[in-house]
Design a protein around this motif. Structure first.
Motif, PDB file in Angstrom:
ATOM      1  N   ILE A 219      34.609  39.930  47.826  1.00 34.76           N
ATOM      2  CA  ILE A 219      34.434  41.359  48.275  1.00 34.76           C
ATOM      3  C   ILE A 219      33.117  41.715  49.009  1.00 34.76           C
ATOM      4  O   ILE A 219      31.800  41.362  48.237  1.00 34.76           O
ATOM      5  N   GLU A 229      36.311  52.628  42.517  1.00 38.91           N
ATOM      6  CA  GLU A 229      37.995  51.808  43.109  1.00 38.91           C
ATOM      7  C   GLU A 229      37.352  49.938  42.904  1.00 38.91           C
ATOM      8  O   GLU A 229      38.515  49.611  42.618  1.00 38.91           O
ATOM      9  N   LEU A 233      39.890  47.095  41.306  1.00 39.95           N
ATOM     10  CA  LEU A 233      39.834  45.549  42.243  1.00 39.95           C
ATOM     11  C   LEU A 233      39.082  44.215  42.242  1.00 39.95           C
ATOM     12  O   LEU A 233      39.703  43.024  41.760  1.00 39.95           O
ATOM     13  N   LYS A 236      42.214  43.349  39.640  1.00 40.47           N
ATOM     14  CA  LYS A 236      43.086  42.640  40.281  1.00 40.47           C
ATOM     15  C   LYS A 236      42.810  41.458  41.313  1.00 40.47           C
ATOM     16  O   LYS A 236      43.057  40.433  41.548  1.00 40.47           O
ATOM     17  N   LYS A 237      40.902  41.294  41.522  1.00 38.00           N
ATOM     18  CA  LYS A 237      41.168  39.588  41.978  1.00 38.00           C
ATOM     19  C   LYS A 237      41.238  38.571  40.673  1.00 38.00           C
ATOM     20  O   LYS A 237      41.298  37.211  40.711  1.00 38.00           O
TER      21      LYS A 237
END
Length: 482
Positions: A219, A229, A233, A236-237
Motif C-alpha cells: 500500500i 480509512e 483497507l 481488506k488486505k
C-alpha cells in the motif's frame, strides 16, 4: 396511483360441459367478484336475443378486458380441439394464430378445473405450453386461487427487486498464487519420486517467489487518501492474504511429509519477509510513509510464524522449535536494515487493528478476532496453543528481550474450560521435559519452576493470561512420570 385503484376486468371463457361444472364456474366467478374483480360472465352479461359468438369475440379483443380466464375441463379441451362442435369452437377461432398477432398472449390465463384419470391437465392444444393456475386440487386450492388473483392484479408474490450497482469486487485486483501453486505441484511430484534433493531446492524457490509476490501488495502512501480509512483497507488486505496463508500451510505440510523441514530455510524466509515490516526498498523514492501502512504484512508474517510453530509442536520437532526461537534474525527493511532481533520481533503491535478493537466481539483485540475467523475451531486451538507456548518461551528463556511475545489469541482461551495443550500437560513426563529444557533454557525442574513462579502474567480487563498450572494441576508434578 391509477394502477393501485383500477378495478381489473376479466372475461370468463368456459364450456357448458355439465350442470355441475357450470356451478363450479359460477362459484369461482363469485369468489373473484368478492376480491374486487369485475367478471364478464355470460350468465350475467348476456340477455335473450344477444349474439353469444359476437359477445365472446368482443370480450377477447376489447381493450377494457385485462385478462381472459380459460376454464379448462375435459369438455372445453374436446370442443376446442375440434372433437365436437359447440359455442366454444367459436372461441377457438378467436384464439387462432391470427388473433394471437392482435392480442397479447399474456392476456390469457388457463385455469385447470379438471384433470384426467392419469393426472394430466385438460389443456387445449393452442395453450398447451402456457403456464396455468391449477384449481383442480383441493389441497392447493387456496394457494392457487391467491396466485390467480395476483396474476389478474399483476401483483406477483415474488417481485423483481430494483437493479443494483455493478459489484465493486469485479474491479478489484485479484490475488493470484499461480506461481506458488506451480512450485507446490513440482514439490508434490518430487515427493512422489522421492527426490529429496529437488524438494529442498524447490523449497528455496518457493520462499523466493513468495517474498517477491508480496511486493505486488504494497500500500503506497499516495494511495491513502484518508488515514481514517486505512484500518478498513488493512482489514481488506488481510482478507486477501488468506489465500497466501492457505498456500503457505500447504507448503509446510508438504515439507513435513517429505521430512524436509529445515530451520535455516525458515529463518531466511522470515528475515526476507521482514523487508515488508518497515520502509520498503521499492518505496525508497516515496517522500513519506506511515508505519501503519505495513500492518497487513505484519499480520501475515505473525500468522505464518504461528502456523509454523503449530505444526512443529504437533509433530514434536522440539529441535526445530529451539533453533527458531533462539536464533538472531537480521532485518531487511530500510529503516532497520542489518539490525539483529530475536523471534519476538514477529509478534507485531498493529495500530490499525487496535483502532478497530472497540467494535470487535472481544473489545481487547480485533487482531485475535481476525485470526479466529480464518480457521476451523480445531485449527484455531492449535494456533492458540502455539501462541501461549511462544509467550512462555519468551518470558522464561528471553527475560531481557527488547520486545515481548504477547499472546494475542489468549482472549479466546476459556479460564474455566481451557483447550487441551499437551505441550504443557506432557511436562509430567521426564522424557518430554528433557526435550523441553533446550527450548526454555533451563537446567532442571527446579530451575524451570522458579522461573515460572517469578513471572508476572499480563491481564486485559479482568482476563489474565493463563498460567502453566492451567494444564498441570501442580508444578511439582513435572517429571513425575517416566
Amino acid at each position: 396511483m391509477e394502477s393501485e385503484t383500477k378495478i381489473p376486468k376479466v372475461f370468463i371463457s368456459y364450456s357448458w360441459t355439465t350442470t355441475e361444472h357450470e356451478e363450479w364456474v359460477f362459484d369461482l366467478v363469485q369468489k373473484l367478484t368478492e376480491h374486487g374483480i369485475d367478471c364478464k360472465f355470460d350468465k350475467w352479461d348476456l340477455a335473450s336475443g344477444d349474439n353469444k359468438y359476437d359477445f365472446m369475440e368482443s370480450m377477447v379483443t376489447s381493450d377494457e378486458i385485462d385478462k381472459v380466464l380459460i376454464i379448462c375441463d375435459k369438455g372445453y379441451q374436446e370442443k376446442a380441439d375440434n372433437k365436437t362442435k359447440s359455442g366454444v369452437r367459436t372461441e377457438t377461432q378467436i384464439l387462432s394464430p391470427k388473433i394471437y398477432e392482435q392480442v397479447d398472449e399474456r392476456k390469457f390465463i388457463p385455469v385447470i378445473a379438471e384433470r384426467s384419470d392419469s393426472g394430466d391437465a385438460y389443456l387445449p392444444a393452442f395453450i398447451s405450453g402456457k403456464m396455468y393456475v391449477d384449481l383442480s386440487n383441493e389441497d392447493r386450492e387456496k394457494e392457487e386461487f391467491e396466485k390467480l388473483v395476483r396474476d389478474i392484479y399483476e401483483k406477483p408474490k415474488y417481485q423483481r427487486q430494483a437493479l443494483g450497482s455493478r459489484p465493486a469486487f469485479l474491479d478489484e485486483e485479484q490475488v493470484s498464487t499461480a506461481t506458488l501453486d506451480n512450485v507446490l505441484k513440482d514439490i508434490n511430484q518430487s515427493i512422489k519420486t522421492q527426490n529429496v534433493r529437488r524438494v529442498k531446492s524447490l523449497a528455496t524457490k518457493y520462499k523466493d517467489n513468495f517474498v517477491d509476490i508480496m511486493a505486488e501488495h504494497i500500500i503506497k502512501y499516495e494511495q491513502i487518501s484518508d488515514q481514517d480509512e486505512l484500518p478498513n483497507l488493512i482489514v481488506k488486505k488481510i482478507s486477501d492474504f488468506d489465500t497466501f496463508k492457505e498456500n503457505f500451510l500447504q507448503f509446510i505440510q508438504k515439507l513435513d511429509e517429505a521430512d524436509c523441514m529445515d530451520a535455516e530455510l525458515f529463518i531466511d524466509f522470515f528475515e526476507e519477509l521482514s523487508e515488508y515490516t518497515g520502509h520498503i526498498s521499492s518505496l525508497y523514492n516515496s517522500r513519506t510513509f506511515l508505519e501503519d501502512q505495513f500492518d497487513h504484512f505484519k499480520f501475515l508474517i505473525h500468522e505464518m510464524f504461528l502456523n509454523l510453530h503449530s505444526l512443529a509442536v504437533e509433530r514434536k520437532d522440539y529441535a526445530f522449535i529451539t533453533e527458531l526461537v533462539h536464533t538472531e534474525y537480521e532485518l531487511k527493511s530500510l529503516n532497520h536494515v542489518g539490525r539483529k532481533v530475536d523471534f519476538t520481533y514477529f509478534r507485531f503491535y498493529l495500530p490499525t487493528l487496535a483502532k478497530l478493537s472497540q467494535n470487535s466481539q472481544y473489545s481487547a483485540s480485533k487482531h485475535a478476532e481476525l485470526l479466529k475467523n480464518r480457521y476451523s475451531r480445531r485449527d484455531f486451538t492449535k494456533i492458540k496453543n502455539a501462541d501461549i507456548i511462544l509467550f512462555y518461551v519468551d518470558k522464561i528463556a528471553l527475560p531481557d528481550s527488547a520486545k515481548s511475545w504477547y499472546p494475542v489469541t489468549f482472549v479466546y482461551v476459556s479460564e474455566f474450560h481451557p483447550d487441551k495443550n499437551k505441550f504443557f500437560s506432557d511436562l509430567q513426563s521426564k522424557k518430554h521435559f528433557e526435550q523441553m529444557k533446550s527450548i526454555f533454557k533451563v537446567e532442571d525442574k527446579q530451575d524451570f519452576i522458579q522461573k515460572i513462579q517469578k513471572l508476572e502474567l499480563p491481564t486485559v480487563g479482568f482476563k489474565r493470561v493463563p498460567g502453566i498450572e492451567t494444564w498441570i494441576d501442580n508444578l511439582n508434578n513435572i517429571e513425575s512420570k517416566p
